[in-house]
Motif scaffolding. Structure first.
Motif, PDB file in Angstrom:
ATOM      1  N   GLU A  49       0.824  -1.206   0.000  1.00 17.97           N
ATOM      2  CA  GLU A  49       0.000   0.000   0.000  1.00 17.97           C
ATOM      3  C   GLU A  49       0.862   1.261   0.000  1.00 17.97           C
ATOM      4  O   GLU A  49       0.524   2.251  -0.636  1.00 17.97           O
ATOM      5  N   TRP A  50       1.984   1.224   0.698  1.00 20.51           N
ATOM      6  CA  TRP A  50       2.892   2.373   0.713  1.00 20.51           C
ATOM      7  C   TRP A  50       3.430   2.647  -0.689  1.00 20.51           C
ATOM      8  O   TRP A  50       3.443   3.794  -1.145  1.00 20.51           O
TER       9      TRP A  50
ATOM     10  N   GLU B 185       2.014   1.737  -3.500  1.00 17.51           N
ATOM     11  CA  GLU B 185       0.878   2.248  -4.275  1.00 17.51           C
ATOM     12  C   GLU B 185       0.658   3.731  -3.997  1.00 17.51           C
ATOM     13  O   GLU B 185       0.432   4.519  -4.930  1.00 17.51           O
ATOM     14  N   ASN B 186       0.718   4.124  -2.728  1.00 16.07           N
ATOM     15  CA  ASN B 186       0.536   5.536  -2.376  1.00 16.07           C
ATOM     16  C   ASN B 186       1.631   6.407  -2.986  1.00 16.07           C
ATOM     17  O   ASN B 186       1.367   7.540  -3.413  1.00 16.07           O
TER      18      ASN B 186
ATOM     19  N   ARG C  95      -8.804   0.631  -6.125  1.00 19.56           N
ATOM     20  CA  ARG C  95      -9.250   1.223  -4.864  1.00 19.56           C
ATOM     21  C   ARG C  95     -10.692   1.712  -4.950  1.00 19.56           C
ATOM     22  O   ARG C  95     -11.434   1.618  -3.982  1.00 19.56           O
TER      23      ARG C  95
END
Length: 124
Positions: free
Chosen positions: A17-18, A20-21, A86
């Motif tokens: 997720e990091w 992706e962010n 998302r």
């Protein structure tokens, strides 16, 4: 970013997720190399195998791709894939949980919509 070791979300998922962010924030561009499992392990003070598992998830989702001997790179449409994923998965799940909790609390549809609008106004 700090990983939450007390979270119910596994660390390898938090790593994915990091990344992706970082892609969503344009810190990693299409065809740009991302951190290796060892760099991620140093950055977050975790086991390299855990970092590798996070990278593998993104490779399986075709958000990252491997160049043999060179590392992992951001796929051409990675940002769009993340946004779509998302929207379709995360927001839908969150909306369903919100609607279910609103029903439990006898919150009307109109009250729920007003609450969402209020929250949105506070974010501006």
């Amino acid at each position: 970013m700090n990983l939450n070791t007390n979270s119910t979300i596994p660390i390898y998922i938090q790593i994915a997720e990091w990344i992706e962010n970082e892609i969503l924030a344009d810190h990693f561009q299409s065809d740009e190399k991302v951190h290796s499992q060892y760099q991620l392990a140093d950055l977050f003070n975790i086991n390299p195998a855990t970092a590798a598992k996070g990278l593998t998830i993104l490779v399986e989702e075709k958000i990252l791709y491997k160049k043999r001997g060179l590392g992992m790179f951001v796929a051409l449409e990675a940002k769009n894939m993340i946004l779509e994923k998302r929207r379709n998965e995360t927001l839908t799940r969150m909306a369903m949980e919100l609607v279910l909790e609103a029903k439990r609390l006898s919150v009307t549809e109109e009250e729920l919509i007003q609450l969402i609008k209020k929250c949105e106004g506070e974010q501006k």
